[in-house]
Design an enzyme around this catalytic site. Structure first.
Site, mmCIF file in Angstrom:
data_model
loop_
_atom_site.group_PDB
_atom_site.id
_atom_site.type_symbol
_atom_site.label_atom_id
_atom_site.label_comp_id
_atom_site.label_asym_id
_atom_site.label_seq_id
_atom_site.Cartn_x
_atom_site.Cartn_y
_atom_site.Cartn_z
ATOM 1 N N LYS A 4 0.628 -1.368 -0.073
ATOM 2 C CA LYS A 4 0.006 0.018 0.043
ATOM 3 C C LYS A 4 0.804 1.235 0.018
ATOM 4 O O LYS A 4 1.662 1.413 0.808
ATOM 5 C CB LYS A 4 -0.920 -0.008 1.319
ATOM 6 C CG LYS A 4 -1.867 1.193 1.313
ATOM 7 C CD LYS A 4 -2.915 1.311 2.480
ATOM 8 C CE LYS A 4 -3.754 2.498 2.438
ATOM 9 N NZ LYS A 4 -4.567 2.419 3.559
ATOM 10 N N LYS A 8 -2.234 -1.639 -3.901
ATOM 11 C CA LYS A 8 -2.723 -0.420 -3.992
ATOM 12 C C LYS A 8 -2.043 0.975 -3.973
ATOM 13 O O LYS A 8 -1.236 1.146 -3.118
ATOM 14 C CB LYS A 8 -3.745 -0.605 -2.414
ATOM 15 C CG LYS A 8 -4.417 0.523 -2.285
ATOM 16 C CD LYS A 8 -5.283 0.546 -1.013
ATOM 17 C CE LYS A 8 -5.993 1.961 -0.708
ATOM 18 N NZ LYS A 8 -6.063 2.060 0.527
HETATM 19 C C1 PBG Z 1 -7.834 3.359 5.216
HETATM 20 C C2 PBG Z 1 -7.759 3.430 3.943
HETATM 21 C C3 PBG Z 1 -7.870 4.351 2.625
HETATM 22 C C4 PBG Z 1 -8.064 3.673 1.665
HETATM 23 C C5 PBG Z 1 -8.608 2.460 1.874
HETATM 24 N N1 PBG Z 1 -8.297 2.306 3.382
HETATM 25 C C6 PBG Z 1 -7.196 5.814 2.904
HETATM 26 C C7 PBG Z 1 -5.821 5.716 3.197
HETATM 27 O O1 PBG Z 1 -4.812 5.127 3.432
HETATM 28 O O2 PBG Z 1 -5.326 7.074 3.240
HETATM 29 C C8 PBG Z 1 -8.243 4.494 0.296
HETATM 30 C C9 PBG Z 1 -9.264 3.787 -0.768
HETATM 31 C C10 PBG Z 1 -9.436 4.736 -1.884
HETATM 32 O O3 PBG Z 1 -8.816 5.749 -2.187
HETATM 33 O O4 PBG Z 1 -10.399 4.348 -2.611
HETATM 34 N N2 PBG Z 1 -6.430 3.189 5.762
#
Ligand code: PBG
Length: 327
Positions: A200, A253
């Site tokens: 991520k 992601k």
């Molecule tokens: C929570 C989370 C996030 C997303 C999914 N889970 C935001 C982040 O980490 O800032 C992003 C999902 C999206 O942008 O569609 N940690």
């Protein structure tokens, strides 16, 4: 003609041969629909930065879930927005936590729809970080990795007890997959799998989501726990660790700016891979389509096809419902 020709390519004007020779397929069965849930009743609040997406309450989300199941969408991913935020994100796992209430109501309305829950603290904390904060050695606020693990394990267990089919930790703390696995196993949830947000990245493409979840960090950023965009080998390392700790599905992601990472992961690992087609990737297309600059349906199908071609088994996408209707 003396030279080899690409006859097949020309024959693809014909839809039948196009389908027969397609190397990649995307079906509704590959897609997971993210949904946002907030306390209350009768809610269906549009999210301005994500046209077509809404914040639901536990009652209305059941209707939406039923519709998704009827369209053949196999799974949803739930995000909770609490009534009150505090420093430890106590509403993430409190009695009557909004996500738990949503799980129960979805399961009543659509028992076969898979309910996956996002496990993180950023939606629940007043500082908007994904973990518990404590001062570092120089007195600056910092995320406390190990204190956060306890909170995440407890949140996962609350979701499993409410009926979640799978939990998906998205916080990027070290050791959280193993910690959650131990907690779930200890409580008898040995069969509840973990889909780990493993690679991520600290990405600008989460912008619209932070509007949707009302969770922008109030200070600093998430670079101390999310990955740095220039690094791909490090992503493989993160995935290896999550796998060793017991992750069942690994996630990359965002998807579009990281298709190379996804492809590398598909060669490296034999576990199912998920890719998150994130809010910014969705909203860019929506915004351009609203101007008449791009064809939303064609662009979305091309994007989802590319994500599958790169190696994703599953795709989390805000287009899941639209896609099911387009087919
Ligand atoms: C929570 C989370 C996030 C997303 C999914 N889970 C935001 C982040 O980490 O800032 C992003 C999902 C999206 O942008 O569609 N940690």
């Amino acid at each position: 003609m003396e030279f080899p020709i690409t006859r097949l390519r020309r024959l693809r004007r014909d839809a039948v041969i196009r389908r027969m020779t397609a190397e990649t397929t995307v079906t509704t069965g590959h897609l997971i629909m993210p949904l946002f849930v907030r306390p209350g009743t009768g809610e269906k609040r549009p999210i301005p930065s994500m046209p077509g997406a809404f914040q639901w309450s536990p009652d209305t989300i059941a209707e939406e879930a039923k519709e998704l199941a009827g369209l053949g969408v196999p799974a949803v991913l739930l995000f909770g927005i609490p009534e009150h935020k505090d420093s430890t994100g106590s509403e993430a796992d409190s009695d009557g936590a909004v996500v738990c209430r949503a799980i129960e109501s979805i399961k009543r309305a659509a028992p076969d729809l898979w309910v996956i829950t996002d496990v993180c603290l950023c939606e629940y904390t007043d500082h908007g970080h994904c973990g518990v904060i404590k001062p570092d050695r120089r007195g600056r606020p910092d995320v406390d990795n190990d204190a956060t693990l306890e909170r995440l394990a407890s949140e996962s267990l609350a979701h499993a007890q409410a009926g979640a089919d799978m939990v998906a930790p998205s916080d990027m703390m070290d050791g959280r997959v193993g910690h959650i696995r131990t907690e779930l196993d200890g409580a008898g949830f040995c069969d509840t799998p973990i889909m780990a947000y493993s690679a991520k990245y600290a990405s600008a493409f989460y912008g619209p989501f932070r509007d949707a979840a009302e969770s922008p960090p109030q200070f600093g950023d998430r670079r101390t726990y999310q990955m740095d965009p220039p690094n791909a080998r490090e992503a493989i390392r993160e995935m290896e660790l999550d796998l060793a700790e017991g992750a069942d599905i690994l996630m990359v992601k965002p998807a579009l700016a990281y298709l190379d990472v996804l492809h590398r992961a598909s060669i490296e690992f034999d576990t199912p891979l998920a890719a998150y087609n994130v809010s910014g990737e969705y909203s860019m297309v929506k915004a351009a389509a609203a101007q008449g600059w791009i064809d939303e349906k064609q662009a979305a199908i091309e994007i989802l096809t590319a994500i599958r071609r790169a190696g994703a088994s599953l795709i989390l996408t805000y287009w899941a419902k639209d896609f099911a209707r387009w087919r």
